[in-house]
Every structure is written in structure tokens, then in C-alpha cells.
Design a protein around this motif. Structure first.
Motif, PDB file in Angstrom:
ATOM      1  N   THR A  18       0.820  -1.209   0.000  1.00 41.64           N
ATOM      2  CA  THR A  18       0.000   0.000   0.000  1.00 41.64           C
ATOM      3  C   THR A  18       0.857   1.264   0.000  1.00 41.64           C
ATOM      4  O   THR A  18       0.548   2.230  -0.700  1.00 41.64           O
ATOM      5  CB  THR A  18      -0.977  -0.001   1.192  1.00 41.64           C
ATOM      6  OG1 THR A  18      -1.701  -1.235   1.187  1.00 41.64           O
ATOM      7  CG2 THR A  18      -1.968   1.146   1.085  1.00 41.64           C
ATOM      8  N   THR A  19       1.947   1.268   0.736  1.00 40.89           N
ATOM      9  CA  THR A  19       2.822   2.454   0.755  1.00 40.89           C
ATOM     10  C   THR A  19       3.433   2.656  -0.636  1.00 40.89           C
ATOM     11  O   THR A  19       3.571   3.785  -1.104  1.00 40.89           O
ATOM     12  CB  THR A  19       3.921   2.317   1.820  1.00 40.89           C
ATOM     13  OG1 THR A  19       3.327   1.887   3.044  1.00 40.89           O
ATOM     14  CG2 THR A  19       4.621   3.638   2.058  1.00 40.89           C
ATOM     15  N   ILE A  50      12.826  17.486   3.427  1.00 40.29           N
ATOM     16  CA  ILE A  50      12.092  16.228   3.393  1.00 40.29           C
ATOM     17  C   ILE A  50      10.637  16.413   3.788  1.00 40.29           C
ATOM     18  O   ILE A  50      10.337  17.014   4.818  1.00 40.29           O
ATOM     19  CB  ILE A  50      12.731  15.185   4.336  1.00 40.29           C
ATOM     20  CG1 ILE A  50      14.183  14.912   3.917  1.00 40.29           C
ATOM     21  CG2 ILE A  50      11.920  13.890   4.347  1.00 40.29           C
ATOM     22  CD1 ILE A  50      14.943  13.998   4.870  1.00 40.29           C
ATOM     23  N   ALA A  51       9.742  15.861   2.961  1.00 44.72           N
ATOM     24  CA  ALA A  51       8.322  15.746   3.289  1.00 44.72           C
ATOM     25  C   ALA A  51       8.046  14.254   3.475  1.00 44.72           C
ATOM     26  O   ALA A  51       8.588  13.421   2.746  1.00 44.72           O
ATOM     27  CB  ALA A  51       7.461  16.313   2.170  1.00 44.72           C
ATOM     28  N   MET A  52       7.217  13.919   4.453  1.00 47.65           N
ATOM     29  CA  MET A  52       6.947  12.511   4.742  1.00 47.65           C
ATOM     30  C   MET A  52       5.461  12.213   4.719  1.00 47.65           C
ATOM     31  O   MET A  52       4.651  13.062   5.055  1.00 47.65           O
ATOM     32  CB  MET A  52       7.498  12.130   6.108  1.00 47.65           C
ATOM     33  CG  MET A  52       8.984  12.345   6.236  1.00 47.65           C
ATOM     34  SD  MET A  52       9.550  11.788   7.842  1.00 47.65           S
ATOM     35  CE  MET A  52      10.489  10.389   7.328  1.00 47.65           C
ATOM     36  N   PHE A  53       5.156  10.967   4.330  1.00 48.86           N
ATOM     37  CA  PHE A  53       3.793  10.478   4.444  1.00 48.86           C
ATOM     38  C   PHE A  53       3.824   9.125   5.134  1.00 48.86           C
ATOM     39  O   PHE A  53       4.806   8.397   5.064  1.00 48.86           O
ATOM     40  CB  PHE A  53       3.094  10.401   3.082  1.00 48.86           C
ATOM     41  CG  PHE A  53       3.607   9.329   2.160  1.00 48.86           C
ATOM     42  CD1 PHE A  53       3.003   8.077   2.115  1.00 48.86           C
ATOM     43  CD2 PHE A  53       4.688   9.570   1.316  1.00 48.86           C
ATOM     44  CE1 PHE A  53       3.462   7.091   1.255  1.00 48.86           C
ATOM     45  CE2 PHE A  53       5.154   8.593   0.454  1.00 48.86           C
ATOM     46  CZ  PHE A  53       4.540   7.340   0.427  1.00 48.86           C
ATOM     47  N   GLY A  54       2.729   8.843   5.832  1.00 47.33           N
ATOM     48  CA  GLY A  54       2.625   7.577   6.538  1.00 47.33           C
ATOM     49  C   GLY A  54       1.229   7.004   6.402  1.00 47.33           C
ATOM     50  O   GLY A  54       0.265   7.740   6.199  1.00 47.33           O
ATOM     51  N   LEU A  55       1.152   5.696   6.492  1.00 46.71           N
ATOM     52  CA  LEU A  55      -0.125   5.012   6.417  1.00 46.71           C
ATOM     53  C   LEU A  55      -0.547   4.534   7.788  1.00 46.71           C
ATOM     54  O   LEU A  55       0.292   4.285   8.655  1.00 46.71           O
ATOM     55  CB  LEU A  55      -0.041   3.827   5.458  1.00 46.71           C
ATOM     56  CG  LEU A  55      -0.246   4.206   3.986  1.00 46.71           C
ATOM     57  CD1 LEU A  55       0.880   5.051   3.470  1.00 46.71           C
ATOM     58  CD2 LEU A  55      -0.449   2.990   3.141  1.00 46.71           C
ATOM     59  N   PHE A  84      -2.596   5.272  15.957  1.00 47.60           N
ATOM     60  CA  PHE A  84      -2.805   5.557  14.541  1.00 47.60           C
ATOM     61  C   PHE A  84      -1.594   6.220  13.884  1.00 47.60           C
ATOM     62  O   PHE A  84      -1.147   7.272  14.316  1.00 47.60           O
ATOM     63  CB  PHE A  84      -4.044   6.441  14.392  1.00 47.60           C
ATOM     64  CG  PHE A  84      -4.349   6.877  12.993  1.00 47.60           C
ATOM     65  CD1 PHE A  84      -4.479   5.957  11.968  1.00 47.60           C
ATOM     66  CD2 PHE A  84      -4.534   8.202  12.705  1.00 47.60           C
ATOM     67  CE1 PHE A  84      -4.774   6.362  10.674  1.00 47.60           C
ATOM     68  CE2 PHE A  84      -4.836   8.633  11.426  1.00 47.60           C
ATOM     69  CZ  PHE A  84      -4.956   7.709  10.397  1.00 47.60           C
ATOM     70  N   ALA A  85      -1.065   5.571  12.863  1.00 46.84           N
ATOM     71  CA  ALA A  85       0.027   6.107  12.032  1.00 46.84           C
ATOM     72  C   ALA A  85       1.241   6.561  12.849  1.00 46.84           C
ATOM     73  O   ALA A  85       1.980   7.451  12.438  1.00 46.84           O
ATOM     74  CB  ALA A  85      -0.484   7.232  11.139  1.00 46.84           C
ATOM     75  N   SER A  86       1.475   5.951  13.982  1.00 43.63           N
ATOM     76  CA  SER A  86       2.549   6.404  14.875  1.00 43.63           C
ATOM     77  C   SER A  86       3.954   6.133  14.347  1.00 43.63           C
ATOM     78  O   SER A  86       4.909   6.804  14.750  1.00 43.63           O
ATOM     79  CB  SER A  86       2.367   5.792  16.267  1.00 43.63           C
ATOM     80  OG  SER A  86       1.279   6.410  16.927  1.00 43.63           O
ATOM     81  N   ILE A  88      -2.368   8.783   5.445  1.00 45.07           N
ATOM     82  CA  ILE A  88      -3.347   8.133   4.575  1.00 45.07           C
ATOM     83  C   ILE A  88      -3.896   6.900   5.276  1.00 45.07           C
ATOM     84  O   ILE A  88      -3.132   6.061   5.757  1.00 45.07           O
ATOM     85  CB  ILE A  88      -2.704   7.726   3.224  1.00 45.07           C
ATOM     86  CG1 ILE A  88      -2.210   8.945   2.448  1.00 45.07           C
ATOM     87  CG2 ILE A  88      -3.658   6.871   2.391  1.00 45.07           C
ATOM     88  CD1 ILE A  88      -3.292   9.855   1.915  1.00 45.07           C
ATOM     89  N   ASP A  89      -5.206   6.817   5.341  1.00 44.92           N
ATOM     90  CA  ASP A  89      -5.884   5.618   5.838  1.00 44.92           C
ATOM     91  C   ASP A  89      -6.618   5.019   4.649  1.00 44.92           C
ATOM     92  O   ASP A  89      -7.774   5.324   4.390  1.00 44.92           O
ATOM     93  CB  ASP A  89      -6.853   5.960   6.970  1.00 44.92           C
ATOM     94  CG  ASP A  89      -7.550   4.730   7.536  1.00 44.92           C
ATOM     95  OD1 ASP A  89      -7.480   3.651   6.916  1.00 44.92           O
ATOM     96  OD2 ASP A  89      -8.191   4.862   8.587  1.00 44.92           O
ATOM     97  N   GLN A  90      -5.912   4.196   3.919  1.00 39.96           N
ATOM     98  CA  GLN A  90      -6.462   3.606   2.705  1.00 39.96           C
ATOM     99  C   GLN A  90      -7.565   2.596   3.022  1.00 39.96           C
ATOM    100  O   GLN A  90      -8.460   2.383   2.222  1.00 39.96           O
ATOM    101  CB  GLN A  90      -5.323   2.946   1.906  1.00 39.96           C
ATOM    102  CG  GLN A  90      -5.657   2.583   0.496  1.00 39.96           C
ATOM    103  CD  GLN A  90      -5.903   3.779  -0.408  1.00 39.96           C
ATOM    104  OE1 GLN A  90      -5.854   4.939  -0.018  1.00 39.96           O
ATOM    105  NE2 GLN A  90      -6.205   3.491  -1.655  1.00 39.96           N
ATOM    106  N   ARG A  91      -7.506   2.016   4.200  1.00 35.84           N
ATOM    107  CA  ARG A  91      -8.467   0.983   4.596  1.00 35.84           C
ATOM    108  C   ARG A  91      -9.864   1.564   4.832  1.00 35.84           C
ATOM    109  O   ARG A  91     -10.837   1.045   4.329  1.00 35.84           O
ATOM    110  CB  ARG A  91      -7.975   0.272   5.852  1.00 35.84           C
ATOM    111  CG  ARG A  91      -8.929  -0.785   6.392  1.00 35.84           C
ATOM    112  CD  ARG A  91      -8.438  -1.356   7.697  1.00 35.84           C
ATOM    113  NE  ARG A  91      -7.170  -2.032   7.543  1.00 35.84           N
ATOM    114  CZ  ARG A  91      -7.028  -3.351   7.469  1.00 35.84           C
ATOM    115  NH1 ARG A  91      -8.073  -4.120   7.560  1.00 35.84           N
ATOM    116  NH2 ARG A  91      -5.839  -3.890   7.337  1.00 35.84           N
TER     117      ARG A  91
END
Length: 185
Positions: free
Chosen positions: A14-15, A93-98, A108-110, A153-156
Motif C-alpha cells: 500500500t505504501t 524532506i516531506a513525509m507520508f505515513g499510512l 494511529f500512524a505512529s 493516509i488511511d487507505q483501509r
């Protein structure tokens, strides 16, 4: 012209999917194709001055890897062990997490915060905060006040918001990343 580097760790894919969507939004003229950190050396990442880094969330907010979080394949934990402690001053740097806010509401997303702290601690300039508005969770180590340290992002359970969130986040971070790319070109 140098480009924006996009790197991610993933366990279920997913990432990787989100990294590919970000690449498509940015375009190949300003960003290089996303690469899994389990397929590169530290020099591959360190050659970029503008980066987007993505991580899944595993364990109790651990950096994903085979050790503490029990991933099946190498992930950020193994990459960071190879990378050591380079000086990342001058990197932006920009970051994203699921994460899954219903299933893991108490953490959540910790994992995003754990990775964020590594790169911030190496001197990188961190950008790309994202509002917690629109999410429902008990606790996230990645939230400071009403802002996540990066896009979450919470794809679920909120996949219907993914495209809109990705576009809005890219609109937010793109100018700062391009400024860095152009300054080093």
C-alpha cells in the motif's frame, strides 16, 4: 536539473501504491520514480536534496522492519542501520505515513513520527505537516496538536479521500521541494 527523490518502505504494497500516486501527480519531469528502501544503498537516497519519504505503520509506533515490528522483508529499520548517521543539513524532506484509524485507533500512524524523528535528528529540514481534521482516532504519536508531522493516509477506511488528500498535500509541498531542487541544479 536534479529531481525530487521518492523513497518508501512497504510490507503489503500500500505504501508503494501511494508513492506511485504521488509520482504521477508530480510528474517525471520533476520527480524520479519511487523506490523501495529495501532495494537501494544509502548513497541512492543521499544524492537528493529534496525528498518524499513514505512509511507504513507497524508495531507500537516502531520504525518498520524485521526486528521490533516483525515485518517479513527488510524495511526502514534495516535501511537506517546501513545508512548510519550522515549529516542531512541542506536536505528538505516531506513525509507520508499510512495507518488504520479504526483498527489501530490507540496508535494511529505512529510509525511516521519514529521515522520523522530520525531524519529531523540528522539535521534535515522537515516540511509537509498535515491537519488531523477529518480523522477519528484516540492517539497518534505523529500528531502534534492538530497537525500530523506529514501526510497521513488511511487507505483501509478512508480510501475515498486518498486522491483529494494527495493532491492537496502535493500542492502544499511542491513549491518548497522545487525551490530546493532548483537551488541545487
Amino acid at each position: 536539473m536534479s529531481k525530487i527523490g521518492i523513497f518508501f518502505g512497504t510490507e503489503t504494497g500500500t505504501t508503494r501504491l501511494i508513492a506511485k500516486k504521488l509520482y504521477k501527480i508530480l510528474g517525471s519531469d520533476i520527480a524520479d520514480k519511487p523506490v523501495n528502501v529495501n532495494r537501494i544503498s544509502p548513497a541512492d537516497l543521499l544524492q537528493y536534496d529534496a525528498l518524499i519519504l513514505g512509511t507504513p505503520s507497524y508495531g507500537e509506533g516502531d520504525i518498520p522492519g524485521k526486528g521490533a515490528s516483525g515485518c517479513f522483508e527488510p524495511n526502514w529499520e534495516e535501511f537506517l542501520a546501513m545508512m548510519g548517521r550522515p549529516d542531512m543539513k541542506g536536505k528538505r524532506i516531506a513525509m507520508f505515513g499510512l495507518g488504520a484509524q479504526e483498527r489501530y485507533s490507540e496508535r494511529f500512524a505512529s510509525s511516521l513520527m519514529a521515522l520523522y524523528q530520525v531524519f529531523a535528528g540528522l539535521g534535515a529540514e522537515m516540511i509537509g505537516e498535515w491537519s488531523t481534521e477529518g480523522y477519528t482516532f484516540q492517539y497518534s504519536a505523529s500528531a502534534i496538536g492538530d497537525q500530523f508531522v506529514g501526510l497521513v493516509i488511511d487507505q483501509r477506511t478512508q480510501g475515498m479521500h486518498t486522491e483529494e488528500r494527495l493532491q492537496a498535500w502535493v500542492d502544499q509541498i511542491k513549491p518548497a521541494l522545487l525551490e530546493k531542487v532548483e537551488a541545487t541544479a
